[in-house]
Design a protein around this motif. Structure first.
Motif, PDB file in Angstrom:
ATOM      1  N   PHE A 220       0.806  -1.023  -0.162  1.00 60.96           N
ATOM      2  CA  PHE A 220      -0.004  -0.067  -0.088  1.00 60.96           C
ATOM      3  C   PHE A 220       0.720   1.201  -0.017  1.00 60.96           C
ATOM      4  N   ASN A 221       0.330   2.216  -0.693  1.00 62.76           N
ATOM      5  CA  ASN A 221       1.194   3.654  -0.634  1.00 62.76           C
ATOM      6  C   ASN A 221       0.486   4.612   0.337  1.00 62.76           C
ATOM      7  N   GLU A 256      -6.598  -1.669   3.672  1.00 60.25           N
ATOM      8  CA  GLU A 256      -7.013  -0.629   3.464  1.00 60.25           C
ATOM      9  C   GLU A 256      -8.452  -0.418   3.351  1.00 60.25           C
ATOM     10  N   ASN A 257      -9.106   0.613   3.557  1.00 58.22           N
ATOM     11  CA  ASN A 257     -10.414   0.955   3.604  1.00 58.22           C
ATOM     12  C   ASN A 257     -10.742   2.452   3.031  1.00 58.22           C
ATOM     13  N   ASP A 258     -11.750   2.871   3.066  1.00 52.46           N
ATOM     14  CA  ASP A 258     -12.137   4.051   2.186  1.00 52.46           C
ATOM     15  C   ASP A 258     -11.445   5.130   2.898  1.00 52.46           C
ATOM     16  N   ILE A 262      -4.100   0.645   7.269  1.00 54.88           N
ATOM     17  CA  ILE A 262      -3.963   0.417   8.651  1.00 54.88           C
ATOM     18  C   ILE A 262      -2.811  -0.626   8.675  1.00 54.88           C
ATOM     19  N   LEU A 263      -1.718  -0.336   9.410  1.00 56.37           N
ATOM     20  CA  LEU A 263      -0.618  -1.151   9.564  1.00 56.37           C
ATOM     21  C   LEU A 263      -0.774  -2.040  10.898  1.00 56.37           C
ATOM     22  N   TYR A 332      -4.114   8.084   7.673  1.00 55.70           N
ATOM     23  CA  TYR A 332      -5.487   8.649   7.074  1.00 55.70           C
ATOM     24  C   TYR A 332      -4.840   9.194   5.481  1.00 55.70           C
ATOM     25  N   LYS A 333      -5.891   8.949   4.816  1.00 56.34           N
ATOM     26  CA  LYS A 333      -5.851   9.136   3.246  1.00 56.34           C
ATOM     27  C   LYS A 333      -5.967  10.913   3.060  1.00 56.34           C
TER      28      LYS A 333
END
Length: 343
Positions: A220-221, A256-258, A262-263, A332-333
């Motif tokens: 994931f990035n 990953e979610n919207d 999360i690590l 958070y994105k």
């Protein structure tokens, strides 16, 4: 700010008024026929008292309105700059002058303290770089001992050297605690690459305790500061290695979610007592486990929490004694990196 306080502060004016009334009455009584003028003097006194009470009420209202917001701000511990009296009374001018003088003194004191801290931080930075030289020599000695067949001694020396390197780096990061935001460079970072570098640099800890490592999907990035995110992950992984038994297990995985990536870092170590779990991010707190192992400084997770707060990601922890500990780092994105500010 009640009426009794005002009357206490204004007692000189009240006494002065009463003396004027008394003198006026004495003059009138001595100069006119008492039988004819006593009622007139009584009415005159009532009129004087009525006018005086009106002026007293008006002055009390002005006095209360001038200071009530300032008093409320002081009682609530709020910033008083917007509540400073703006009138031209002597006491209001003095209040402004005193506040301006104290602000100037505090600013000078702050600048002096800041300069002293910068000097200390410069010294710590130089010391860290200097101490890394003998640590590098120790690593070379460990390699030489391994080449000579002294594997156990080499292994112990490498472990202690790595621990010293870890603590030295912690000192360096702590010295930057007052200016994290000046050191932030937010960029797109591959989570898998970041975690693998952490594991690689702590490989001797895994090997020495024969820890089983299970890694899930980490491709994931995330948008964060690479160096500080690495530091946070390494602290948690290093703690997991410290508190698991020999042949323990550590699982690292991502999801990953919207809203976020999360690590999750899970271990089957000694766990964190319930009474300690709310305090593990407090400065200098070692807890029951730290006192048992004597390996904790109480600073690692404290710095992690400060970094997380500034970079707008979150750290959650759950644990059960003698069963597991699980840390979740939530990137958070939509983090507002414009809010990254100096601590």
């Amino acid at each position: 700010m009640n009426v009794f306080k005002y009357l206490k502060d204004s007692y000189r004016q009240i006494v002065f008024f009463l003396l004027i009334i008394l003198i006026t009455d004495l003059v009138l009584i001595s100069s006119v026929d008492l039988k004819k003028s006593l009622l007139d003097i009584f009415y005159l006194n009532i009129l004087f008292f009525f006018v005086f009470l009106i002026f007293l009420a008006i002055d009390y209202t002005k006095w209360r309105n001038s200071y009530k917001d300032l008093k409320r701000a002081l009682d609530a511990g709020e910033n008083i700059d917007s509540f400073i009296p703006r009138g031209n009374r002597l006491e209001e001018i003095l209040i402004r002058d005193i506040i301006e003088l104290k602000n100037k003194e505090k600013l000078e004191e702050t600048e002096k303290l800041k300069k002293n801290l910068e000097e200390i931080n410069d010294y710590i930075t130089k010391w860290v770089h200097e101490i890394k030289i003998p640590l590098s020599v120790c690593e070379l000695i460990a390699d030489k001992l391994e080449d000579e067949g002294q594997y156990d001694l080499s292994k112990e020396l490498i472990q202690e050297t790595e621990r010293m390197n870890f603590l030295v780096n912690q000192v360096l990061h702590m010295s930057r605690a007052s200016s994290y935001s000046q050191d932030f460079i937010v960029e797109e970072v591959n989570l898998s690459s970041l975690v693998k570098n952490v594991v690689k640099n702590n490989m001797n800890l895994f090997i020495s305790k024969k820890i089983e490592l299970e890694m899930g999907n980490l491709d994931f990035n995330i948008f964060t500061d690479k160096k500080w995110a690495y530091y946070v992950i390494e602290q948690i992984v290093n703690n997991a290695c410290k508190y698991v038994d020999v042949h323990g297990k550590i699982k690292i995985q991502g999801e990953e979610n919207d809203e976020s990536v999360i690590l999750t870092i899970w271990d089957n170590g000694m766990g964190i007592p319930e009474k300690d779990i709310d305090r593990i991010f407090d400065r200098g707190f070692t807890g029951e486990n730290g006192r048992k192992t004597t390996k904790s400084t109480g600073m690692g997770l404290y710095i992690c929490k400060k970094v997380a707060d500034q970079l707008n990601f979150n750290i959650e922890v759950s644990s059960e004694v003698s069963k597991y500990t699980e840390f979740k780092i939530i990137f958070y994105k939509l983090s507002d990196y414009l809010k990254v500010t100096k601590m």
